[in-house]
Design a protein around this motif. Sequence first.
Motif, PDB file in Angstrom:
ATOM      1  N   UNK A 218       0.830  -1.212   0.000  1.00  0.00           N
ATOM      2  CA  UNK A 218       0.000   0.000   0.000  1.00  0.00           C
ATOM      3  C   UNK A 218       0.863   1.260   0.000  1.00  0.00           C
ATOM      4  N   UNK A 219       2.003   1.224   0.726  1.00  0.00           N
ATOM      5  CA  UNK A 219       2.904   2.373   0.727  1.00  0.00           C
ATOM      6  C   UNK A 219       3.456   2.625  -0.677  1.00  0.00           C
ATOM      7  N   UNK A 220       3.865   1.546  -1.329  1.00  0.00           N
ATOM      8  CA  UNK A 220       4.416   1.680  -2.683  1.00  0.00           C
ATOM      9  C   UNK A 220       3.326   2.122  -3.655  1.00  0.00           C
ATOM     10  N   UNK A 221       2.117   1.588  -3.497  1.00  0.00           N
ATOM     11  CA  UNK A 221       1.014   1.964  -4.381  1.00  0.00           C
ATOM     12  C   UNK A 221       0.692   3.447  -4.268  1.00  0.00           C
ATOM     13  N   UNK A 226       1.428   8.953  -7.156  1.00  0.00           N
ATOM     14  CA  UNK A 226       2.039  10.270  -7.315  1.00  0.00           C
ATOM     15  C   UNK A 226       2.777  10.398  -8.660  1.00  0.00           C
ATOM     16  N   UNK A 227       2.930   9.262  -9.398  1.00  0.00           N
ATOM     17  CA  UNK A 227       3.517   9.337 -10.740  1.00  0.00           C
ATOM     18  C   UNK A 227       2.673  10.233 -11.646  1.00  0.00           C
ATOM     19  N   UNK A 233       9.006  12.731 -10.552  1.00  0.00           N
ATOM     20  CA  UNK A 233      10.426  12.379 -10.479  1.00  0.00           C
ATOM     21  C   UNK A 233      10.812  11.906  -9.081  1.00  0.00           C
ATOM     22  N   UNK A 234      10.393  12.658  -8.060  1.00  0.00           N
ATOM     23  CA  UNK A 234      10.705  12.269  -6.671  1.00  0.00           C
ATOM     24  C   UNK A 234      10.030  10.955  -6.308  1.00  0.00           C
ATOM     25  N   UNK A 235       8.790  10.766  -6.779  1.00  0.00           N
ATOM     26  CA  UNK A 235       8.069   9.524  -6.473  1.00  0.00           C
ATOM     27  C   UNK A 235       8.748   8.321  -7.111  1.00  0.00           C
ATOM     28  N   UNK A 236       9.242   8.476  -8.358  1.00  0.00           N
ATOM     29  CA  UNK A 236       9.953   7.384  -9.043  1.00  0.00           C
ATOM     30  C   UNK A 236      11.185   6.970  -8.244  1.00  0.00           C
ATOM     31  N   UNK A 237      11.933   7.957  -7.780  1.00  0.00           N
ATOM     32  CA  UNK A 237      13.146   7.651  -7.011  1.00  0.00           C
ATOM     33  C   UNK A 237      12.799   6.919  -5.724  1.00  0.00           C
ATOM     34  N   UNK A 238      11.775   7.367  -5.019  1.00  0.00           N
ATOM     35  CA  UNK A 238      11.403   6.737  -3.752  1.00  0.00           C
ATOM     36  C   UNK A 238      10.962   5.291  -3.962  1.00  0.00           C
ATOM     37  N   UNK A 239      10.181   5.054  -5.036  1.00  0.00           N
ATOM     38  CA  UNK A 239       9.742   3.684  -5.325  1.00  0.00           C
ATOM     39  C   UNK A 239      10.940   2.808  -5.660  1.00  0.00           C
ATOM     40  N   UNK A 240      11.857   3.331  -6.484  1.00  0.00           N
ATOM     41  CA  UNK A 240      13.032   2.545  -6.881  1.00  0.00           C
ATOM     42  C   UNK A 240      13.916   2.229  -5.682  1.00  0.00           C
ATOM     43  N   UNK A 241      13.914   3.099  -4.689  1.00  0.00           N
ATOM     44  CA  UNK A 241      14.744   2.850  -3.498  1.00  0.00           C
ATOM     45  C   UNK A 241      14.269   1.645  -2.700  1.00  0.00           C
ATOM     46  N   UNK A 242      13.026   1.216  -2.889  1.00  0.00           N
ATOM     47  CA  UNK A 242      12.548   0.011  -2.220  1.00  0.00           C
ATOM     48  C   UNK A 242      13.032  -1.260  -2.925  1.00  0.00           C
ATOM     49  N   UNK A 243      13.708  -1.101  -4.053  1.00  0.00           N
ATOM     50  CA  UNK A 243      14.320  -2.236  -4.738  1.00  0.00           C
ATOM     51  C   UNK A 243      13.304  -3.229  -5.250  1.00  0.00           C
ATOM     52  N   UNK A 252       1.824  -4.798 -11.385  1.00  0.00           N
ATOM     53  CA  UNK A 252       0.369  -4.739 -11.231  1.00  0.00           C
ATOM     54  C   UNK A 252      -0.172  -3.378 -11.675  1.00  0.00           C
ATOM     55  N   UNK A 253       0.615  -2.330 -11.421  1.00  0.00           N
ATOM     56  CA  UNK A 253       0.181  -0.987 -11.816  1.00  0.00           C
ATOM     57  C   UNK A 253       0.103  -0.847 -13.330  1.00  0.00           C
ATOM     58  N   UNK A 254       0.969  -1.565 -14.034  1.00  0.00           N
ATOM     59  CA  UNK A 254       0.920  -1.529 -15.503  1.00  0.00           C
ATOM     60  C   UNK A 254      -0.395  -2.118 -15.998  1.00  0.00           C
ATOM     61  N   UNK A 255      -0.753  -3.284 -15.471  1.00  0.00           N
ATOM     62  CA  UNK A 255      -1.966  -3.966 -15.930  1.00  0.00           C
ATOM     63  C   UNK A 255      -3.230  -3.210 -15.543  1.00  0.00           C
TER      64      UNK A 255
END
Length: 634
Positions: A218-221, A226-227, A233-243, A252-255
């Motif tokens: 839910x945190x990542x979602x 915010x994309x 840009x900041x949201x992309x970096x934060x998501x990527x930091x979760x590896x 799932x977000x793509x589908x």
Amino acid sequence: MRIPFLRNTKYVCWSVSVFALLLSGCISIYSPHSGIVVEKESGLPIENAILVRSWDRVTVSFEGGSHSWLGTAETVTDKNGKFTFWPRIFFSGIPLIMGTEENSYLVYRPGYGFEEIKELKKVIELPKIPLNRNTRKVQADKAQSSYSTDYYKTELLKEAVQQEEQFLKELSEPAQGVPSTTPALKEGIDRQVNFNRANDKDIVKLPSDCRQSAANSSEISSLIQRFNTLEHDAAIIKVACYGDDATPVLVEAISSSAASKYYIVQALSLIGTPRAIEALSDLILKCDDNNYDLGVRLAIESLEHLGLRGEKALIRSLANKNSTIQSLVSDALVRIGNPDAVSGLITDLPSMYAAKALGKIKDHRAVGPLVKTLPLHYSIIALGEIKDQRAAVPLMREIHKTIKESNVEYLLDGNVPSNLTMKEKNDLRYNIPLLTELKKQRNILIEEALSEIGMPSMPKLYEIAAKVPDNIELDEQEAIFADHVVQLLVSEKTSERFLAEIAIAKIGKLIVPALMKALNTSDDVQLRKASAEQLGKMKWEPNVENVLVNALQDRNPLVVAYAACALGELKAKSALKPLVVVAKKESIFERRGAIWAIARIGSDEGKTVLKEFINDKDVYVRTIAKRALESSGT
């Protein structure tokens, strides 16, 4: 008595002549035409390009001339970029008053520049245009408003323009709440995103030591939501930091279309784990003409940017049979430039884009698999680019086969239009003009490839290649072909002997093993002589000297003489001692050949030897020895 019919014969003949003349002026016949449409920048064939051919009826009156629409013909290129216009016949009307006029040809493919040309060429090049709404809209408007044809009388062209207009409309609308003025989105549309430009301000970079502890989905979602805002840009970096924890949520977000695919791809590429790379590959594999967009293109470029880590995923993506995807993926593999990609590309043959990539990588392991896909035209081009002489015999065999072939389907690489009836397909076999043109195009393509390899254009060599079995290894085919060429050196026909010498001069490296074999093992004295003579011209081949020195032991004096002269041509100083032994033999041929070779080599040791022969009983030996010593100032 005069017969009435015979009395009027001259009037009947005049009437028939006048009628035939009038009829010939009433009919206009336009010949068929075929060719290929390719991308100007890369030379890749373009599939689904629309070509339009149209005619007007011209009427002449005292008030001037007028034009009216007469007919339109449309065709579309196949997956190999090929097109064919069938012949057209029109009744033009009253001679001298009415006639027909052919307009300029139109060529259009969404994503490429619109072309209007006066004469159809065999190869039509369309420039690739950027994924920019305004640029593409200009090209679509040109296709719609051209004066060369009535746009509303066309079907294929009108459908293509309408689809392009719908695509551009969707492209201009912001997706999922992303403002159209978002810098990253605007830059991505106006110029295709390139990760190789490290100083590009719109390329998101992942800071070092930013890895976060595992978060719930839910945190990542919520971050993914915010994309769709200006804070993407900041949201992309934060998501990527979760590896890798974020990868399944992003997939799932793509589908679910929870966010712009473009930004999700950025996040996955920044994560860069095997699972994220696989997700990018899956996205490319599922793409078709209906869902191809900037996000898919960015996924391909992201895998390219990942280099060797993304290479396997790119090879896997070649399983997508969409021509646009295959073209982009194969180009990305070429730019990575890893020879290890060859095995993956080989498994994807006979894909046109795999063959194209193999040709650009130029790895010799691809020669055998490419030969198996002949006569496909893109395999011919790839073999020419690799420049491996092992492909020469199969290519020459194809030229000979093409000359004899009368099957249009074979000459079209099997791409006969599916909408033709069985009768029309059978009629193709007897379409002599089309057959002739197709053969000419195929032969030009193969001869260009052979020229790249270094093979001369000689019909006799094509005949020889046709006799070589095609079910054996390429090295064996090459050896059999070379043996046949060497045999021509002793042909009864002067023209064939002359041809063999020219061929050996041009492709000596391929023929050298066969010449050595003939010199060492043939029972034909004339063939051994001719082989020794030809080997004397191979100055660049290191093993030739040893073979010729061994030939000085031949049982035939003439063969020995020719081998000695060949050593002289090579100026082989290492052969001086064996030549001195031959010079002291009884045979006049052996002695003359050896003395000539020693004089030709011209070393100090050789001059000492020549002094022994200035008073020889043979006038030829004396003369050669004296002249050699005089010219050296001794």
